[in-house]
Write a protein that holds these residues in place. Structure first.
Motif, PDB file in Angstrom:
ATOM      1  N   MET A  25      31.262  11.106 118.660  1.00  0.00           N
ATOM      2  CA  MET A  25      29.961  11.723 118.928  1.00  0.00           C
ATOM      3  C   MET A  25      30.043  12.786 120.025  1.00  0.00           C
ATOM      4  N   PHE A  26      31.183  12.890 120.692  1.00  0.00           N
ATOM      5  CA  PHE A  26      31.356  13.804 121.814  1.00  0.00           C
ATOM      6  C   PHE A  26      32.549  14.725 121.563  1.00  0.00           C
ATOM      7  N   GLU A  27      32.508  15.882 122.183  1.00  0.00           N
ATOM      8  CA  GLU A  27      33.670  16.769 122.174  1.00  0.00           C
ATOM      9  C   GLU A  27      34.203  16.883 123.594  1.00  0.00           C
ATOM     10  N   ARG A  28      35.499  16.958 123.717  1.00  0.00           N
ATOM     11  CA  ARG A  28      36.124  17.088 125.022  1.00  0.00           C
ATOM     12  C   ARG A  28      36.099  18.553 125.436  1.00  0.00           C
ATOM     13  N   VAL A  29      35.541  18.831 126.601  1.00  0.00           N
ATOM     14  CA  VAL A  29      35.341  20.213 127.037  1.00  0.00           C
ATOM     15  C   VAL A  29      35.694  20.356 128.512  1.00  0.00           C
ATOM     16  N   GLY A  30      35.841  21.603 128.930  1.00  0.00           N
ATOM     17  CA  GLY A  30      35.893  21.907 130.351  1.00  0.00           C
ATOM     18  C   GLY A  30      34.473  22.192 130.803  1.00  0.00           C
ATOM     19  N   GLU A  31      34.058  21.603 131.921  1.00  0.00           N
ATOM     20  CA  GLU A  31      32.687  21.748 132.422  1.00  0.00           C
ATOM     21  C   GLU A  31      32.722  22.281 133.845  1.00  0.00           C
ATOM     22  N   ILE A  32      32.104  23.424 134.052  1.00  0.00           N
ATOM     23  CA  ILE A  32      32.090  24.081 135.361  1.00  0.00           C
ATOM     24  C   ILE A  32      30.638  24.239 135.790  1.00  0.00           C
ATOM     25  N   VAL A  33      30.299  23.711 136.947  1.00  0.00           N
ATOM     26  CA  VAL A  33      28.906  23.685 137.395  1.00  0.00           C
ATOM     27  C   VAL A  33      28.729  24.602 138.608  1.00  0.00           C
ATOM     28  N   TYR A  34      27.691  25.436 138.536  1.00  0.00           N
ATOM     29  CA  TYR A  34      27.336  26.328 139.644  1.00  0.00           C
ATOM     30  C   TYR A  34      25.892  26.068 140.070  1.00  0.00           C
ATOM     31  N   PRO A  35      25.601  26.255 141.356  1.00  0.00           N
ATOM     32  CA  PRO A  35      24.203  26.118 141.819  1.00  0.00           C
ATOM     33  C   PRO A  35      23.370  27.307 141.363  1.00  0.00           C
ATOM     34  N   VAL A  36      22.064  27.174 141.481  1.00  0.00           N
ATOM     35  CA  VAL A  36      21.150  28.260 141.103  1.00  0.00           C
ATOM     36  C   VAL A  36      21.488  29.545 141.854  1.00  0.00           C
ATOM     37  N   ALA A  37      21.892  29.397 143.109  1.00  0.00           N
ATOM     38  CA  ALA A  37      22.166  30.562 143.957  1.00  0.00           C
ATOM     39  C   ALA A  37      23.335  31.407 143.473  1.00  0.00           C
ATOM     40  N   ALA A  38      24.103  30.919 142.532  1.00  0.00           N
ATOM     41  CA  ALA A  38      25.258  31.679 142.043  1.00  0.00           C
ATOM     42  C   ALA A  38      24.831  32.965 141.363  1.00  0.00           C
ATOM     43  N   GLY A  39      23.618  32.995 140.814  1.00  0.00           N
ATOM     44  CA  GLY A  39      23.139  34.204 140.162  1.00  0.00           C
ATOM     45  C   GLY A  39      22.060  33.901 139.146  1.00  0.00           C
ATOM     46  N   SER A  40      21.489  34.944 138.596  1.00  0.00           N
ATOM     47  CA  SER A  40      20.465  34.778 137.566  1.00  0.00           C
ATOM     48  C   SER A  40      21.103  34.214 136.296  1.00  0.00           C
ATOM     49  N   ASP A  41      20.245  33.715 135.400  1.00  0.00           N
ATOM     50  CA  ASP A  41      20.748  33.196 134.129  1.00  0.00           C
ATOM     51  C   ASP A  41      21.577  34.253 133.405  1.00  0.00           C
TER      52      ASP A  41
END
Length: 248
Positions: free
Chosen positions: A132-148
């Motif tokens: 049910m899942f795929e193995r991925v790389g996940e990179i998280v940034y805060p809102v302050a990193a930039g606009s969408d």
């Protein structure tokens, strides 16, 4: 690439107490130790260790604590740690994957099984949920990193596969084999990430609300508090307003 999503996974909610933060530091230290034990103790030569250290720094772990975790591996203290994956179902048929790092397989299995049983879930056979899942790389940034839009452009340029942005920040997905390369490219354009790790992303979501959603929250909290548990992935989808109420 996909558009923006307002869904916020309950495993990323903020405001954890000091006791929970202490547990988080223990898990981060354990990951550093195991990463250093299974590869070179030099993060420049060990991608897993490099990511583990980056995630620890993102949580303000001190340099001394990080260095002690690496030295612990060199002293042989990490030899008994086992990486185990448990798969199961929670309330409403939600799929869960629980990744454990433990020095006692029997204790970990007993505790995880007990947590599932006490909160309306049950463990399944290996492979019963993983598909049910795929193995991925996940990179998280805060809102302050930039606009969408700015983050989306940077992700495309870095070779990422998908982006989800909401009021809590930006989550960038890539092929797990390319995590280090994409993370390095993003750092040049967006700065240091809050976290970067190999993760499991649901291929589809299971809608959940009412009492089953409340029970699932308790199940996930209990797993979070279990010392041997490193990561938990779920495929639930709870309405944003209800999720906010349950997390308060």
């Amino acid at each position: 690439m996909a558009g923006h999503s307002k869904f916020k996974n309950i495993m990323h909610r903020k405001g954890r107490a000091d006791a929970a933060r202490s547990k988080l530091f223990s898990k981060l230290s354990r990951e550093i130790t195991v990463a250093a034990k299974h590869g070179m103790p030099d993060p420049a030569m060990n991608p897993r260790l490099r990511l583990a250290i980056a995630n620890a720094k993102a949580e303000s772990m001190s340099k001394d604590v990080i260095e002690r975790a690496i030295k612990k591996a060199q002293g042989g203290d990490a030899e008994t740690y086992e990486e185990i994956r448990y798969e199961g179902f929670g309330p409403g048929g939600v799929g869960l994957i629980v990744e454990v790092l433990t020095d006692n397989r029997n204790r970990a299995a007993s505790n995880v099984r007990s947590i599932f049983g006490k909160h309306g879930g049950n463990l399944g056979e290996t492979g019963s949920v993983a598909f049910m899942f795929e193995r991925v790389g996940e990179i998280v940034y805060p809102v302050a990193a930039g606009s969408d839009e700015a983050v989306m452009d940077a992700a495309i340029e870095a070779g990422a596969e998908d982006v989800e942005s909401d009021e809590d920040g930006h989550t960038i997905y890539t092929a797990f084999e390319q995590l280090s390369e994409v993370a390095a490219a993003l750092e040049k354009s967006l700065g240091e990430a809050k976290s970067a790790a190999v993760a499991r992303r649901p291929r589809s979501r299971t809608p959940l609300s009412g009492e089953p959603a409340a029970t699932l929250m308790k199940l996930l909290d209990a797993l979070d508090d279990e010392d041997d548990v490193q990561n938990v992935y779920t495929n639930e989808e709870i309405p944003a307003d209800e999720l906010e109420r349950l997390a308060s």
